[in-house]
Design a protein around this motif. Sequence first.
Motif, mmCIF file in Angstrom:
data_model
loop_
_atom_site.group_PDB
_atom_site.id
_atom_site.type_symbol
_atom_site.label_atom_id
_atom_site.label_comp_id
_atom_site.label_asym_id
_atom_site.label_seq_id
_atom_site.Cartn_x
_atom_site.Cartn_y
_atom_site.Cartn_z
ATOM 1 N N GLU A 1 -3.334 0.000 -4.309
ATOM 2 C CA GLU A 1 -2.716 1.322 -4.345
ATOM 3 C C GLU A 1 -3.807 2.378 -4.442
ATOM 4 O O GLU A 1 -4.720 2.263 -5.250
ATOM 5 N N LEU B 1 -4.090 6.573 -4.737
ATOM 6 C CA LEU B 1 -3.507 7.904 -4.845
ATOM 7 C C LEU B 1 -4.604 8.910 -4.546
ATOM 8 O O LEU B 1 -5.668 8.866 -5.167
ATOM 9 N N LYS C 1 -0.304 1.780 4.189
ATOM 10 C CA LYS C 1 0.797 1.832 3.212
ATOM 11 C C LYS C 1 0.306 1.885 1.766
ATOM 12 O O LYS C 1 1.056 2.222 0.861
ATOM 13 N N ASN D 1 -1.882 3.961 0.704
ATOM 14 C CA ASN D 1 -2.263 5.347 0.438
ATOM 15 C C ASN D 1 -1.047 6.211 0.147
ATOM 16 O O ASN D 1 -0.006 6.087 0.798
ATOM 17 N N ARG D 2 -1.223 7.107 -0.833
ATOM 18 C CA ARG D 2 -0.194 8.099 -1.140
ATOM 19 C C ARG D 2 -0.890 9.384 -1.544
ATOM 20 O O ARG D 2 -1.873 9.373 -2.282
ATOM 21 N N TYR D 3 -0.385 10.505 -1.048
ATOM 22 C CA TYR D 3 -0.915 11.819 -1.407
ATOM 23 C C TYR D 3 -0.169 12.351 -2.628
ATOM 24 O O TYR D 3 1.050 12.202 -2.727
ATOM 25 N N ASP E 1 0.115 9.767 -11.424
ATOM 26 C CA ASP E 1 1.235 9.341 -10.594
ATOM 27 C C ASP E 1 2.529 9.990 -11.067
ATOM 28 O O ASP E 1 3.050 9.634 -12.122
#
Length: 180
Positions: free
Chosen positions: A92, A94, A121, A123-125, A142
């Motif tokens: 994961e 972020l 998948k 990656n998250r902003y 998060d």
Amino acid sequence: MSSLFKEIDSQASPLGEISLRRRRIPAFGDRDIYEVKLGEEFLMSSMFVDAEEALSTLGLAQVQGENLRVVVGGLALGYTAVAALKEERIAELLVVDALETFISWHQKELVPLGKILNADKRNRYVLGSFFDLATDPSTGFDPSSAGKKFDAILLDIDHSPAEFLNPSNAGFYTTANLSH
């Protein structure tokens, strides 16, 4: 062949006018160079990315284990985040940025690495102030999981711990805050 210079986007931000530009320098051949400017100051150029990539490579080399949760503080052109995602142990990632402009450029794929970050998948902003999130234990990085712990934090916002993009960031670089 693209033109030698194009301003792709320019937006007002809390820090001032931020612009994304693409240029070609004939001496470097058929290569697009992307630049981010804050007013008249250069923040980032795709010509010089070794420090961003080394931040990820060297930082993650210090971390043991698998299924790592990692935070990248600062997005800009995305080189730190993309270098981090080359590490297969990351489960994961972020990417925290206080400027919606940077996140939007990646989501709209106005910058070349946006496509890579959007396709991964892991990656998250996260839109928010890295410094506020880092120093508030009740929220953390998060928004969907307050207080979540991370294996590594790669900070790529200021020019250095002594040269700040925003003077309000200075308080983060104290021994007390860095030891949390």
